[in-house]
Design an enzyme around this catalytic site. Structure first.
Site, PDB file in Angstrom:
ATOM      1  N   GLU A 108      -0.159   3.037 -14.418  1.00 41.56           N
ATOM      2  CA  GLU A 108      -0.627   3.000 -13.021  1.00 41.56           C
ATOM      3  C   GLU A 108      -0.050   1.781 -12.301  1.00 41.56           C
ATOM      4  O   GLU A 108       0.326   1.859 -11.128  1.00 41.56           O
ATOM      5  CB  GLU A 108      -2.157   2.970 -12.984  1.00 41.56           C
ATOM      6  CG  GLU A 108      -2.771   4.283 -13.460  1.00 41.56           C
ATOM      7  CD  GLU A 108      -4.281   4.258 -13.439  1.00 41.56           C
ATOM      8  OE1 GLU A 108      -4.852   3.506 -14.259  1.00 41.56           O
ATOM      9  OE2 GLU A 108      -4.882   4.956 -12.605  1.00 41.56           O
ATOM     10  N   GLU A 128      -6.195   8.593 -20.261  1.00 36.63           N
ATOM     11  CA  GLU A 128      -7.616   8.264 -20.063  1.00 36.63           C
ATOM     12  C   GLU A 128      -8.559   9.404 -20.424  1.00 36.63           C
ATOM     13  O   GLU A 128      -9.687   9.186 -20.866  1.00 36.63           O
ATOM     14  CB  GLU A 128      -7.867   7.855 -18.606  1.00 36.63           C
ATOM     15  CG  GLU A 128      -7.358   6.480 -18.226  1.00 36.63           C
ATOM     16  CD  GLU A 128      -5.891   6.448 -17.844  1.00 36.63           C
ATOM     17  OE1 GLU A 128      -5.165   7.428 -18.106  1.00 36.63           O
ATOM     18  OE2 GLU A 128      -5.459   5.421 -17.283  1.00 36.63           O
TER      19      GLU A 128
END
Ligand SMILES: NC(=O)c1ccc[n+]([C@@H]2O[C@H](COP(=O)([O-])OP(=O)(O)OC[C@H]3O[C@@H](n4cnc5c(N)ncnc54)[C@H](O)[C@@H]3O)[C@@H](O)[C@H]2O)c1
Length: 690
Positions: A108, A128
């Site tokens: 990210e 995730e």
């Protein structure tokens, strides 16, 4: 310039600033790292001599993710999201230099940089979802803008990383470095400055935000993720990238993340994540114990398990000799392996040349002398003590000194097997689960005389083969099957008392298991348990009757269910219903309707009870080890965290009371709560405090 703090360093190469993080082992984005990065970026932002910035990492990987131990705690500024926003709004170009695995928060962060240069072996991804979460630092908003919503959703819902070549083709990275990564990233930054290339902020792009095909892709990706909250939240967040302005999408992503991180499912998945890491730590192993060599292996017996185990070696690139008693049996085993690989190739799961490479790692041989100089030998012959002892006595004669000698027995006494050699310190159990080339669990059975380095070698082997190890002690069925035996007894009782096989089945599937006890027995073969029961003088009234009627499971097309040729779909069988009714009538049992809640209590609670006894006996070290065994060996729903974790969620007083109730109602004293459960319940504690 110089050290910003213990983890972050800032240096200059001409007018390019290089911010390097060194936080071993995987450069997790813990608070100190975030603070150091923010400080470094603040300095270069205001420094007129700096024209561009490279963000790189030392050690084996770029940032491999957030610091999971910080999840669910109050965030310490700067949060990852804040820091990432600061990168994106930098008025000068920021180039990420990716190597190793840029995962989760690390990826990210890279997505917020203006450019990305990757080493050839780098992998990027957002895993995730495996912790019951979604990417919470902009991943669900930036990745769709870079690769399109459909591809982004696939990466986010599966959690599967992609390699540098694919990332380049998708436009995730701008260049693959030919040689030195940081050097290439600096050169790239110089070109960006020289060419006056405009800063490309991912947040401002919308050319790939095409909704077409998204709904179908979302349905296909989540179809088999029944009961799981995170994948649904991932879909919602990625959809938001298409319909909401960037900042609103980001805000909603953060709300969804907060909800998931505080929820039961993610807590359970994080428990399993940590339990898996704990399980590799074995008490009583002296510090610094080194594994032995593991350059090549041999597997004795080319049956169901031996073939699968040989495939594990081949998949890991370790040459292996597969040994049988005759050419015919050997050829059969080798053919089954080849057919297995061909099916994977046909499904698109493996390239043809990779199949050939793997098959090339397996050499067939007849006769035990062929173990030669193998570093590890795994025995997978029939489940008969006399035979196993003969095989180990032969191994003692032919295996090279120091070779790890392992048995794949599922029930037999590893100490007795080790006793047939003059080197019990080299003997362990390595209990694979069927299909061995697929199931992740490896129960490592530590015998009374297994040497610490033999155990460490078995743990290393597990890692090399891509397995999740749990070290257990010697007892009948070890941990997994010892608990499973309890479930089988209750499952049969449920049939007698009034439940149908399909009611028991659907209660388990609804609970989240991939299949229930009867479909699992049909898959494994009912005759296996029948033979074991006969040898131990035990009975299972319905299953024995089914076996006598030739119901051996999928292999005969009939078991607890009926199967059409070539199909694994379980169909209710009226003959089985009749056998159940006849047996109940013969035993004078009055049948009644039994609901799914009772079905689950009666199969799962006795298993947990046995798990408690396993802890009392010291067969498993930690409750978490038992959870790992059930998640990776039996498909226990990871979002329920394993049976012992599940028990803690229900509360041990409740478990104690229900077990007492069932023990009194049935008269079966073995259902009484284990002493450990009674003690912990009385103290209002859970297994987690064991
Ligand atoms: N099937 C399962 O689900 C499963 C799961 C875990 C562990 N196990 C254990 O794995 C072992 C093997 O089980 P399986 O299901 O693969 O059995 P299997 O019957 O499919 O295979 C056993 C193979 O061993 C061969 N064999 C017998 N004696 C031999 C010898 N002296 N030398 C070389 N080969 C010999 C046989 O010819 C046969 O091919 C057993 O101990 C079993 O309890 C089985």
């Amino acid at each position: 310039m110089g050290n910003i703090n213990a983890s972050v360093d800032l240096r200059r190469d001409g007018r390019i600033a290089i911010v390097t993080t060194d936080n071993p082992p995987v450069n997790a984005l813990k608070h100190e790292v975030r603070a150091g990065l923010a400080e470094a970026l603040g300095q270069v932002r205001d420094d007129d001599d700096v024209e561009a910035v490279v963000i790189a990492c030392a050690g084996r990987t770029f940032f491999a993710g957030a610091d999971i131990t910080e999840f669910g705690r109050p965030p310490q500024a700067p949060s990852l999201g804040e820091f990432i926003a600061a990168i994106e709004t930098m008025p000068k170009p920021v180039v990420a230099a990716l190597h190793g695995t840029a995962l989760g928060g690390g990826f990210e962060l890279a997505l917020a940089c203006h450019f990305r240069v990757a080493a050839a072996g780098a992998r990027v991804g957002l895993p995730e979802v495996r912790l019951g979460l979604l990417p919470g630092a902009g991943g669900t908003q930036r990745l769709p803008r870079l690769v399109g919503p459909e591809k982004a959703l696939k990466m986010i819902v599966t959690g599967e990383p992609i390699g540098a070549v694919e990332a380049l083709a998708d436009g995730v990275v701008d260049e693959i470095a030919a040689g030195d990564l940081t050097g290439s990233a600096i050169a790239f930054a110089r070109r960006v400055v020289a060419d006056r290339r405009p800063l490309r902020r991912v947040r401002d792009r919308d050319d790939k935000l095409v909704a077409e095909g998204f709904a179908d892709a979302a349905a296909a990706l989540t179809r088999r993720l029944r009961g799981r909250e995170a994948p649904a939240a991932c879909v919602e967040a990625v959809r938001n990238a298409m319909i909401l302005p960037f900042d609103e999408g980001l805000k909603r992503e953060s709300e969804l993340f907060q909800k998931l991180v505080a929820g039961d499912q993610s807590k359970a998945q994080r428990h399993v994540f940590f339990a898996e890491r704990e399980a590799a730590k074995v008490p009583g192993i002296p510090m610094g114990t080194k594994p032995r060599a593991l350059a090549n292996g041999a597997v004795i017996g080319a049956g169901t398990m031996g073939g699968g185990i040989a495939m594990c070696f081949a998949n890991a690139g370790i040459p292996v000799t597969l040994i049988e008693t005759s050419n015919d049996l050997l050829q059969k085993g080798l053919d089954r392996i080849a057919a297995n690989y061909r099916a994977t190739v046909a499904r698109g799961g493996l390239a043809g040349d990779e199949m050939d490479r793997r098959l090339g790692q397996i050499t067939g041989a007849v006769g035990i002398d062929a173990v030669g100089d193998a570093d590890v030998v795994i025995e997978a012959v029939f489940e008969e003590m006399a035979l196993k002892k003969r095989v180990f006595a032969d191994l003692d004669r032919v295996a090279k000194p120091g070779a790890l000698l392992a048995t794949n027995t599922s029930t037999l006494d590893v100490d007795e097997i080790a006793g047939s050699t003059s080197r019990p310190q080299d003997v362990v159990g390595t209990h694979f689960f069927s299909p061995a080339n697929v199931m992740r669990l490896l129960e490592i059975v530590r015998g009374a005389k297994s040497g610490p380095d033999a155990v460490v070698t078995a743990l290393t082997l597990a890692r090399l083969l891509g397995k999740v190890p749990a070290v257990v002690g010697v007892c009948y069925g070890f941990v997994g099957n010892r608990m499973l035996a309890r479930r089988s007894v209750e499952a049969e009782r449920l049939l007698l008392e009034g439940a149908s096989p399909q009611e028991v089945e659907s209660a388990h599937v609804e609970f989240g298991l991939p299949m229930g006890p009867f479909a699992m027995m049909d898959l494994a073969g009912l005759d296996v348990g029948w033979l074991i029961r006969k040898s131990r003088g035990e009975h299972a009234v319905i299953e024995d009757a089914l076996c006598e009627a030739g119901h051996f499971g999928q292999k005969t097309g009939i078991g607890y269910f009926r199967y059409q040729a070539g199909s694994r779909a379980a169909i209710p069988d009226p003959e089985v219903e009749r056998i159940i009714l006849d047996t109940a009538a013969r035993l004078g049992v009055t049948r009644r309707k039994i609901g799914p809640e009772e079905i689950i209590e009666r199969t799962v609670f006795p298993m947990i009870n046995e798990g408690a006894r396993i802890l009392e006996d010291g067969i498993a070290t930690r409750p978490g080890d038992i959870d790992v065994i059930w998640v990776y060996g039996y498909g226990w729903p990871v979002w329920r965290g394993g049976p012992m974790y599940y028990a803690d969620r229900l509360g041990l007083p409740h478990l104690r009371d229900r077990l007492t109730f069932y023990a009194e109602r049935s008269g079966d004293q073995s259902l009484r709560p284990a002493a450990l459960i009674s003690r912990l319940a009385a103290e209002n504690r859970g297994f987690a405090t064991f």
